[in-house]
Design a protein around this motif. Sequence first.
Motif, PDB file in Angstrom:
ATOM      1  N   ASN A 128       0.819  -1.208   0.000  1.00 35.05           N
ATOM      2  CA  ASN A 128       0.000   0.000   0.000  1.00 35.05           C
ATOM      3  C   ASN A 128       0.856   1.263   0.000  1.00 35.05           C
ATOM      4  OD1 ASN A 128      -2.383  -1.417  -0.151  1.00 35.05           O
ATOM      5  ND2 ASN A 128      -2.725  -1.413   2.054  1.00 35.05           N
ATOM      6  N   ASN A 129       1.980   1.246   0.707  1.00 30.79           N
ATOM      7  CA  ASN A 129       2.825   2.434   0.776  1.00 30.79           C
ATOM      8  C   ASN A 129       3.701   2.633  -0.457  1.00 30.79           C
ATOM      9  OD1 ASN A 129       1.976   3.345   3.277  1.00 30.79           O
ATOM     10  ND2 ASN A 129       3.461   2.127   4.392  1.00 30.79           N
TER      11      ASN A 129
ATOM     12  N   GLN B 260      18.945   0.771  -1.940  1.00 32.20           N
ATOM     13  CA  GLN B 260      18.606   2.108  -2.411  1.00 32.20           C
ATOM     14  C   GLN B 260      17.160   2.058  -2.875  1.00 32.20           C
ATOM     15  OE1 GLN B 260      21.021   3.319  -5.709  1.00 32.20           O
ATOM     16  NE2 GLN B 260      20.801   1.377  -6.762  1.00 32.20           N
ATOM     17  N   ALA B 261      16.413   3.084  -2.525  1.00 31.40           N
ATOM     18  CA  ALA B 261      14.998   3.095  -2.867  1.00 31.40           C
ATOM     19  C   ALA B 261      14.558   4.525  -3.115  1.00 31.40           C
ATOM     20  CB  ALA B 261      14.172   2.489  -1.729  1.00 31.40           C
ATOM     21  N   GLY B 262      13.503   4.656  -3.894  1.00 30.22           N
ATOM     22  CA  GLY B 262      12.962   5.986  -4.111  1.00 30.22           C
ATOM     23  C   GLY B 262      11.872   6.009  -5.150  1.00 30.22           C
ATOM     24  N   LEU B 263      11.156   7.103  -5.174  1.00 30.81           N
ATOM     25  CA  LEU B 263      10.091   7.336  -6.134  1.00 30.81           C
ATOM     26  C   LEU B 263      10.481   8.526  -6.996  1.00 30.81           C
ATOM     27  CD1 LEU B 263       7.267   6.392  -7.008  1.00 30.81           C
ATOM     28  CD2 LEU B 263       6.324   8.103  -5.452  1.00 30.81           C
TER      29      LEU B 263
ATOM     30  N   HIS C  81      -0.714  -2.099  -5.704  1.00 29.27           N
ATOM     31  CA  HIS C  81      -0.449  -2.959  -6.866  1.00 29.27           C
ATOM     32  C   HIS C  81       0.633  -3.981  -6.521  1.00 29.27           C
ATOM     33  CE1 HIS C  81       0.264  -4.152 -10.997  1.00 29.27           C
ATOM     34  NE2 HIS C  81       1.550  -3.889 -10.831  1.00 29.27           N
ATOM     35  N   ASN C  82       0.403  -5.256  -6.845  1.00 34.37           N
ATOM     36  CA  ASN C  82       1.422  -6.287  -6.652  1.00 34.37           C
ATOM     37  C   ASN C  82       2.303  -6.322  -7.891  1.00 34.37           C
ATOM     38  OD1 ASN C  82       2.507  -8.489  -4.980  1.00 34.37           O
ATOM     39  ND2 ASN C  82       1.973  -9.744  -6.737  1.00 34.37           N
ATOM     40  N   GLY C  83       3.527  -5.886  -7.743  1.00 34.52           N
ATOM     41  CA  GLY C  83       4.469  -5.853  -8.854  1.00 34.52           C
ATOM     42  C   GLY C  83       5.011  -4.456  -9.058  1.00 34.52           C
ATOM     43  N   PRO C  84       5.941  -4.331  -9.986  1.00 33.56           N
ATOM     44  CA  PRO C  84       6.574  -3.023 -10.211  1.00 33.56           C
ATOM     45  C   PRO C  84       5.562  -1.952 -10.604  1.00 33.56           C
ATOM     46  CG  PRO C  84       7.720  -4.766 -11.416  1.00 33.56           C
ATOM     47  CD  PRO C  84       6.464  -5.366 -10.875  1.00 33.56           C
ATOM     48  N   ARG C  85       5.884  -0.728 -10.271  1.00 37.29           N
ATOM     49  CA  ARG C  85       5.067   0.409 -10.705  1.00 37.29           C
ATOM     50  C   ARG C  85       5.983   1.477 -11.266  1.00 37.29           C
ATOM     51  NH1 ARG C  85       4.104   4.780  -6.024  1.00 37.29           N
ATOM     52  NH2 ARG C  85       3.386   5.978  -7.788  1.00 37.29           N
ATOM     53  N   TYR C  86       5.433   2.300 -12.091  1.00 40.04           N
ATOM     54  CA  TYR C  86       6.212   3.357 -12.732  1.00 40.04           C
ATOM     55  C   TYR C  86       6.885   4.253 -11.686  1.00 40.04           C
ATOM     56  CZ  TYR C  86       7.497   7.569 -15.161  1.00 40.04           C
ATOM     57  OH  TYR C  86       8.214   8.636 -15.626  1.00 40.04           O
ATOM     58  N   GLY C  87       8.166   4.470 -11.872  1.00 38.99           N
ATOM     59  CA  GLY C  87       8.897   5.423 -11.051  1.00 38.99           C
ATOM     60  C   GLY C  87       9.418   4.897  -9.729  1.00 38.99           C
TER      61      GLY C  87
ATOM     62  N   ARG D  16       4.002  10.405  -2.936  1.00 41.31           N
ATOM     63  CA  ARG D  16       4.948  11.206  -2.153  1.00 41.31           C
ATOM     64  C   ARG D  16       6.377  10.887  -2.578  1.00 41.31           C
ATOM     65  NH1 ARG D  16       7.474  10.806   3.182  1.00 41.31           N
ATOM     66  NH2 ARG D  16       6.750   8.661   3.265  1.00 41.31           N
ATOM     67  N   GLN D  17       7.102  11.904  -3.025  1.00 36.49           N
ATOM     68  CA  GLN D  17       8.477  11.718  -3.465  1.00 36.49           C
ATOM     69  C   GLN D  17       9.373  11.470  -2.248  1.00 36.49           C
ATOM     70  OE1 GLN D  17       8.708  11.956  -7.089  1.00 36.49           O
ATOM     71  NE2 GLN D  17       6.594  11.837  -6.427  1.00 36.49           N
ATOM     72  N   ARG D  18      10.169  10.441  -2.348  1.00 34.01           N
ATOM     73  CA  ARG D  18      11.112  10.128  -1.279  1.00 34.01           C
ATOM     74  C   ARG D  18      12.197   9.233  -1.851  1.00 34.01           C
ATOM     75  NH1 ARG D  18       6.198   7.309   0.008  1.00 34.01           N
ATOM     76  NH2 ARG D  18       6.493   5.096  -0.298  1.00 34.01           N
ATOM     77  N   ALA D  19      13.342   9.259  -1.200  1.00 39.48           N
ATOM     78  CA  ALA D  19      14.454   8.404  -1.630  1.00 39.48           C
ATOM     79  C   ALA D  19      15.340   8.148  -0.419  1.00 39.48           C
ATOM     80  CB  ALA D  19      15.251   9.066  -2.744  1.00 39.48           C
ATOM     81  N   TRP D  20      15.980   6.976  -0.386  1.00 41.20           N
ATOM     82  CA  TRP D  20      16.868   6.673   0.721  1.00 41.20           C
ATOM     83  C   TRP D  20      17.859   5.580   0.371  1.00 41.20           C
ATOM     84  CZ3 TRP D  20      11.787   5.018   0.671  1.00 41.20           C
ATOM     85  CH2 TRP D  20      11.567   3.651   0.834  1.00 41.20           C
ATOM     86  N   TRP D  21      18.897   5.543   1.151  1.00 42.75           N
ATOM     87  CA  TRP D  21      19.871   4.445   1.183  1.00 42.75           C
ATOM     88  C   TRP D  21      19.721   3.792   2.551  1.00 42.75           C
ATOM     89  CZ3 TRP D  21      23.483   3.015  -2.531  1.00 42.75           C
ATOM     90  CH2 TRP D  21      23.607   3.867  -3.620  1.00 42.75           C
ATOM     91  N   GLU D  22      20.041   2.513   2.599  1.00 44.95           N
ATOM     92  CA  GLU D  22      19.917   1.808   3.875  1.00 44.95           C
ATOM     93  C   GLU D  22      20.873   0.630   3.891  1.00 44.95           C
ATOM     94  OE1 GLU D  22      15.829   1.170   5.251  1.00 44.95           O
ATOM     95  OE2 GLU D  22      16.365  -0.940   5.511  1.00 44.95           O
ATOM     96  N   GLY D  23      21.375   0.320   5.052  1.00 47.16           N
ATOM     97  CA  GLY D  23      22.209  -0.864   5.217  1.00 47.16           C
ATOM     98  C   GLY D  23      21.796  -1.594   6.483  1.00 47.16           C
ATOM     99  N   GLY D  24      21.813  -2.918   6.416  1.00 41.56           N
ATOM    100  CA  GLY D  24      21.400  -3.686   7.586  1.00 41.56           C
ATOM    101  C   GLY D  24      21.919  -5.100   7.546  1.00 41.56           C
TER     102      GLY D  24
END
Length: 167
Positions: free
Chosen positions: A82-83, A124-127, A88-94, A134-142
Amino acid sequence: MSDETQIAALSRRIDELEHQLGIQQDIHAVRRLQYAYGYFIDKSQYDEVVDLFSDQGEVWFLGGIYRGKAGIRRLYIERFRNNFTEGHNGPRYGWLLDHLQIQMIVDVAQDRRTASVRGRSLMQAGLHETASGRQRAWWEGGTYENRYVREAGVWKILRLGYYPHWH
């Protein structure tokens, strides 16, 4: 050494080699299961992610524990899908999610019914700005600290423990 003694020794040796080969095959299968998890997450295929878990599975994520298929669905479908993909199940534009899984160390129990993995993730993730939402982007390590179980001959995720260290 008598023929019977030699045959018994060879039989024990074959049994040991078959067991060791089985463990290597299990290591490959568990690693493949973990990489399938990463692939499905990256492609936002959340229904497929849920299917990788045991019915008794659980996810340890951001201080919460999501137990059983209902809890796992709540995390991946109701929250992530949902977020991130507007339901949608699967890739989405952007939407970009690249989530490298590295340094995976797989340990299979001697009885070959359970296994564990410890490894790292770099994400790495983002829209994209041209996509809706909502435009957002981030890097993450775990770190992953996971457990697996063989059910009816098929490896399933029993516990996925993901612990982000930086974001």
